[in-house]
Design an enzyme around this catalytic site. Structure first.
Site, PDB file in Angstrom:
ATOM      1  N   HIS A  10      38.365 -53.486 -44.208  1.00  0.00           N
ATOM      2  CA  HIS A  10      38.757 -53.043 -42.889  1.00  0.00           C
ATOM      3  C   HIS A  10      38.262 -51.686 -42.734  1.00  0.00           C
ATOM      4  O   HIS A  10      38.726 -50.817 -43.140  1.00  0.00           O
ATOM      5  CB  HIS A  10      40.613 -53.104 -42.927  1.00  0.00           C
ATOM      6  CG  HIS A  10      40.706 -52.690 -41.691  1.00  0.00           C
ATOM      7  ND1 HIS A  10      41.617 -51.720 -41.558  1.00  0.00           N
ATOM      8  CD2 HIS A  10      40.471 -53.184 -40.414  1.00  0.00           C
ATOM      9  CE1 HIS A  10      42.060 -51.674 -40.016  1.00  0.00           C
ATOM     10  NE2 HIS A  10      41.278 -52.697 -39.429  1.00  0.00           N
ATOM     11  N   HIS A  52      36.155 -46.861 -33.956  1.00  0.00           N
ATOM     12  CA  HIS A  52      37.421 -47.438 -33.864  1.00  0.00           C
ATOM     13  C   HIS A  52      38.166 -47.179 -32.639  1.00  0.00           C
ATOM     14  O   HIS A  52      38.431 -47.915 -31.468  1.00  0.00           O
ATOM     15  CB  HIS A  52      38.451 -47.426 -34.983  1.00  0.00           C
ATOM     16  CG  HIS A  52      39.812 -48.087 -34.546  1.00  0.00           C
ATOM     17  ND1 HIS A  52      40.790 -47.609 -33.889  1.00  0.00           N
ATOM     18  CD2 HIS A  52      40.260 -49.395 -34.831  1.00  0.00           C
ATOM     19  CE1 HIS A  52      41.918 -48.174 -33.898  1.00  0.00           C
ATOM     20  NE2 HIS A  52      41.561 -49.405 -34.161  1.00  0.00           N
TER      21      HIS A  52
HETATM   22  O1  G3P Z   1      41.326 -56.865 -38.473  1.00  0.00           O
HETATM   23  C1  G3P Z   1      41.428 -56.596 -37.139  1.00  0.00           C
HETATM   24  C2  G3P Z   1      42.141 -55.046 -37.191  1.00  0.00           C
HETATM   25  O2  G3P Z   1      40.950 -54.105 -37.360  1.00  0.00           O
HETATM   26  C3  G3P Z   1      42.639 -54.843 -35.723  1.00  0.00           C
HETATM   27  O3  G3P Z   1      43.383 -53.637 -35.566  1.00  0.00           O
HETATM   28  O4  G3P Z   1      43.269 -51.471 -34.541  1.00  0.00           O
HETATM   29  O5  G3P Z   1      42.448 -51.817 -36.992  1.00  0.00           O
HETATM   30  O6  G3P Z   1      41.275 -52.272 -34.907  1.00  0.00           O
HETATM   31  P1  G3P Z   1      42.699 -52.308 -35.660  1.00  0.00           P
HETATM   32 CA    CA Z   2      39.199 -53.410 -36.135  1.00  0.00          CA
END
Ligand code: G3P
Ligand code: CA
Length: 240
Positions: A10, A52
């Site tokens: 992630h 992000h």
């Molecule tokens: O896997 C999806 C996740 O990344 C969504 O939340 O806020 O980390 O982009 P975020």
């Molecule tokens: Ca994400």
């Protein structure tokens, strides 16, 4: 038994390195996680930056909205020191840089951020230019972005990031021809996974904040999850 749960690093291995940087993606590979999740946004000058937040404030030494900054301005920022001295000087990469660096090594789960309507076309164009369609899944919380992506690049599998799954989500996902539904981890139960599998969807979780949540998603039979500590997920899968 679920042995096929994909460990998706992630924002890279973001537990151990600054998110959405080459350092985090390189580390993911060293940890044997060959699926990357990353966030993409359009800059003021129409480039695709991997970051992000809507602003650079949290993850760099700068301030301001990504959409108000040119790529050169973004890449002049330090995107590593906030995380740790060892990462001082890390840069915000472009999507093109990430695709080129890892295209023979990783699969990409590209999350479309921002509110612009051009970004889907730009991502599709880049995917075709670099011939990485077989390695790319596009995700978004925004249904509009997925609608656009299905129009401009029907060859790309798409997943809808949602908190919960209800009938309306399923109907819309079917209407759009989505390959995946991506619920928050807390909503992922064996019953939900079985229902979505029965309808032909892959189930990919997000919001996996703890190892307990990680194990629960695996045991529910999900096809994958984004996780900041992919090494722990891979170790858990290997131990079962
Ligand atoms: O896997 C999806 C996740 O990344 C969504 O939340 O806020 O980390 O982009 P975020
Ligand atoms: Ca994400």
């Amino acid at each position: 038994m679920n042995t096929d749960c994909i460990a998706i690093a992630h924002r890279g291995a973001s537990e151990y390195a600054p998110e959405n940087t080459v350092a985090a993606f390189d580390l993911a590979l060293r940890l044997r996680a060959r699926h990357f999740e990353l966030d993409v946004q359009e800059t003021r000058d129409g480039q695709l930056a991997v970051i992000h937040d809507d602003t650079v404030d949290r993850t760099t030494n700068g301030t301001g909205k990504v959409a108000d900054l040119a790529l050169a301005e973004l890449q002049a920022l330090d995107a590593g020191s906030w995380f740790g001295e060892a990462f001082a000087g890390a840069r915000i990469p472009t999507l093109e840089e990430v695709f080129r660096r890892y295209r023979r090594k990783a699969d990409f789960h590209v999350e479309i951020k921002g509110k612009g309507t051009r970004i889907t076309g730009l991502v599709a164009e880049l995917v075709r230019l670099l011939e990485v369609a077989g390695q790319v899944t596009v995700t978004s919380f925004q249904r509009e972005r997925l609608e656009e992506m299905r129009q401009v690049a029907p060859e790309l599998p798409c997943g809808w990031l949602v908190v919960n799954v209800d009938d309306a989500v399923i109907e819309r996902a079917q209407a759009l021809g989505l390959a995946q539904i991506c619920p928050k981890a807390a909503a992922v139960t064996p019953e939900l996974v079985a229902r979505l599998h029965g309808l032909g969807f892959a189930v990919r979780a997000w919001g996996v904040g703890t190892e307990e949540a990680m194990r629960q998603v695996v045991e529910a039979g999900a096809d994958g999850m984004t996780v900041n500590f992919p090494d722990k997920l891979l170790a858990y899968l290997a131990s079962r």
